[in-house]
Design a protein around this motif. Structure first.
Motif, PDB file in Angstrom:
ATOM      1  N   ALA A  36       0.883  -1.173   0.000  1.00 54.09           N
ATOM      2  CA  ALA A  36       0.000   0.000   0.000  1.00 54.09           C
ATOM      3  C   ALA A  36       0.915   1.215   0.000  1.00 54.09           C
ATOM      4  CB  ALA A  36      -0.907  -0.004   1.227  1.00 54.09           C
ATOM      5  N   ALA A  37       0.350   2.376  -0.234  1.00 53.99           N
ATOM      6  CA  ALA A  37       1.161   3.594  -0.270  1.00 53.99           C
ATOM      7  C   ALA A  37       2.024   3.695   0.980  1.00 53.99           C
ATOM      8  CB  ALA A  37       0.255   4.809  -0.394  1.00 53.99           C
ATOM      9  N   GLY A  38       3.331   3.693   0.779  1.00 50.53           N
ATOM     10  CA  GLY A  38       4.256   3.820   1.903  1.00 50.53           C
ATOM     11  C   GLY A  38       4.479   2.545   2.688  1.00 50.53           C
ATOM     12  N   SER A  39       3.901   1.435   2.261  1.00 45.62           N
ATOM     13  CA  SER A  39       4.042   0.164   2.968  1.00 45.62           C
ATOM     14  C   SER A  39       4.599  -0.880   2.011  1.00 45.62           C
ATOM     15  CB  SER A  39       2.678  -0.267   3.505  1.00 45.62           C
ATOM     16  OG  SER A  39       2.789  -1.464   4.239  1.00 45.62           O
ATOM     17  N   LYS A  40       5.857  -1.238   2.208  1.00 50.34           N
ATOM     18  CA  LYS A  40       6.524  -2.173   1.299  1.00 50.34           C
ATOM     19  C   LYS A  40       6.253  -3.612   1.707  1.00 50.34           C
ATOM     20  CE  LYS A  40      10.048   0.933  -0.278  1.00 50.34           C
ATOM     21  NZ  LYS A  40       9.399   1.315  -1.497  1.00 50.34           N
ATOM     22  N   GLY A  41       6.234  -4.510   0.719  1.00 51.94           N
ATOM     23  CA  GLY A  41       6.113  -5.927   0.988  1.00 51.94           C
ATOM     24  C   GLY A  41       4.861  -6.552   0.419  1.00 51.94           C
ATOM     25  N   ALA A  42       4.620  -7.790   0.851  1.00 49.19           N
ATOM     26  CA  ALA A  42       3.453  -8.571   0.442  1.00 49.19           C
ATOM     27  C   ALA A  42       2.973  -9.365   1.648  1.00 49.19           C
ATOM     28  CB  ALA A  42       3.822  -9.523  -0.692  1.00 49.19           C
ATOM     29  N   MET A  43       1.694  -9.711   1.634  1.00 50.48           N
ATOM     30  CA  MET A  43       1.138 -10.508   2.723  1.00 50.48           C
ATOM     31  C   MET A  43       1.891 -11.830   2.836  1.00 50.48           C
ATOM     32  SD  MET A  43      -2.956  -9.823   2.214  1.00 50.48           S
ATOM     33  CE  MET A  43      -3.388 -11.149   3.328  1.00 50.48           C
ATOM     34  N   VAL A  44       2.110 -12.270   4.059  1.00 49.46           N
ATOM     35  CA  VAL A  44       2.759 -13.561   4.297  1.00 49.46           C
ATOM     36  C   VAL A  44       1.826 -14.661   3.796  1.00 49.46           C
ATOM     37  CG1 VAL A  44       3.518 -15.143   6.111  1.00 49.46           C
ATOM     38  CG2 VAL A  44       4.117 -12.709   6.229  1.00 49.46           C
ATOM     39  N   GLY A  45       2.383 -15.642   3.070  1.00 51.09           N
ATOM     40  CA  GLY A  45       1.604 -16.760   2.556  1.00 51.09           C
ATOM     41  C   GLY A  45       1.902 -17.025   1.092  1.00 51.09           C
ATOM     42  N   LYS A  46       1.131 -17.936   0.514  1.00 47.78           N
ATOM     43  CA  LYS A  46       1.323 -18.345  -0.878  1.00 47.78           C
ATOM     44  C   LYS A  46       0.684 -17.326  -1.823  1.00 47.78           C
ATOM     45  CE  LYS A  46       1.427 -22.645  -2.120  1.00 47.78           C
ATOM     46  NZ  LYS A  46       1.110 -24.022  -2.537  1.00 47.78           N
ATOM     47  N   HIS A  47       1.431 -17.011  -2.903  1.00 53.42           N
ATOM     48  CA  HIS A  47       0.974 -16.034  -3.894  1.00 53.42           C
ATOM     49  C   HIS A  47       1.089 -16.592  -5.306  1.00 53.42           C
ATOM     50  CE1 HIS A  47       0.903 -12.293  -1.406  1.00 53.42           C
ATOM     51  NE2 HIS A  47       1.619 -13.080  -0.615  1.00 53.42           N
ATOM     52  N   ARG A  48       0.142 -16.197  -6.135  1.00 52.36           N
ATOM     53  CA  ARG A  48       0.237 -16.420  -7.577  1.00 52.36           C
ATOM     54  C   ARG A  48       0.883 -15.155  -8.129  1.00 52.36           C
ATOM     55  NH1 ARG A  48      -4.164 -19.048  -8.595  1.00 52.36           N
ATOM     56  NH2 ARG A  48      -2.980 -20.917  -8.860  1.00 52.36           N
TER      57      ARG A  48
END
Length: 137
Positions: free
Chosen positions: A72-84
């Motif tokens: 999100a704006a100003g928030s780096k990364g991705a949710m923990v878990g499996k991603h496509r």
């Protein structure tokens, strides 16, 4: 004093919507490099979409093929878990006032990495480097 309270409430609301603070989902910081046939792929959108649902994260590769995900704006990364994962260079473009198509960028990445993606990764807490050495065949 009343204005300070209103500003604080507005900031608190923004943080809760954007995923910052202690109430947001657990994130892992993700960066890496995308190559196509061994050559860095600039201008590609890298999108991580949680398999179990939730907000996607995106990054765009620079001239050396490097990306860093933003949740999100100003928030780096991705949710923990499996991603496509979806990687694409396509831009539809639009017609200008004279009717000429501007901003069109053709897809350079095979469908198996975007519209028919087979890419899946696991995001963990903390920092991780996830590279994508793509092949055109």
């Amino acid at each position: 004093m009343k204005q300070i309270g209103l500003i604080f409430l507005a900031l608190l609301g923004f943080c809760s919507l954007s995923g910052c603070g202690t109430g947001g989902p657990a994130l892992g910081q993700v960066e890496g490099t995308v190559t196509l046939d061994g050559v860095p792929l600039p201008g590609a959108r890298v999108i991580f979409s949680p398999v179990d649902g939730g907000r996607s994260s995106m990054g765009v590769t620079d001239g050396s093929g490097h990306y860093e995900l933003e949740f999100a704006a100003g928030s780096k990364g991705a949710m923990v878990g499996k991603h496509r994962v979806n990687i694409s260079t396509f831009e539809a473009g639009e017609k200008d006032d004279s009717g000429q198509l501007v901003g069109f960028v053709p897809e350079r990445v095979p469908a198996k990495y975007n519209t028919n993606t087979t890419l899946e990764v696991e995001v963990k807490r903390g920092h991780q480097v996830i590279d994508f050495p793509l092949q055109s065949r």
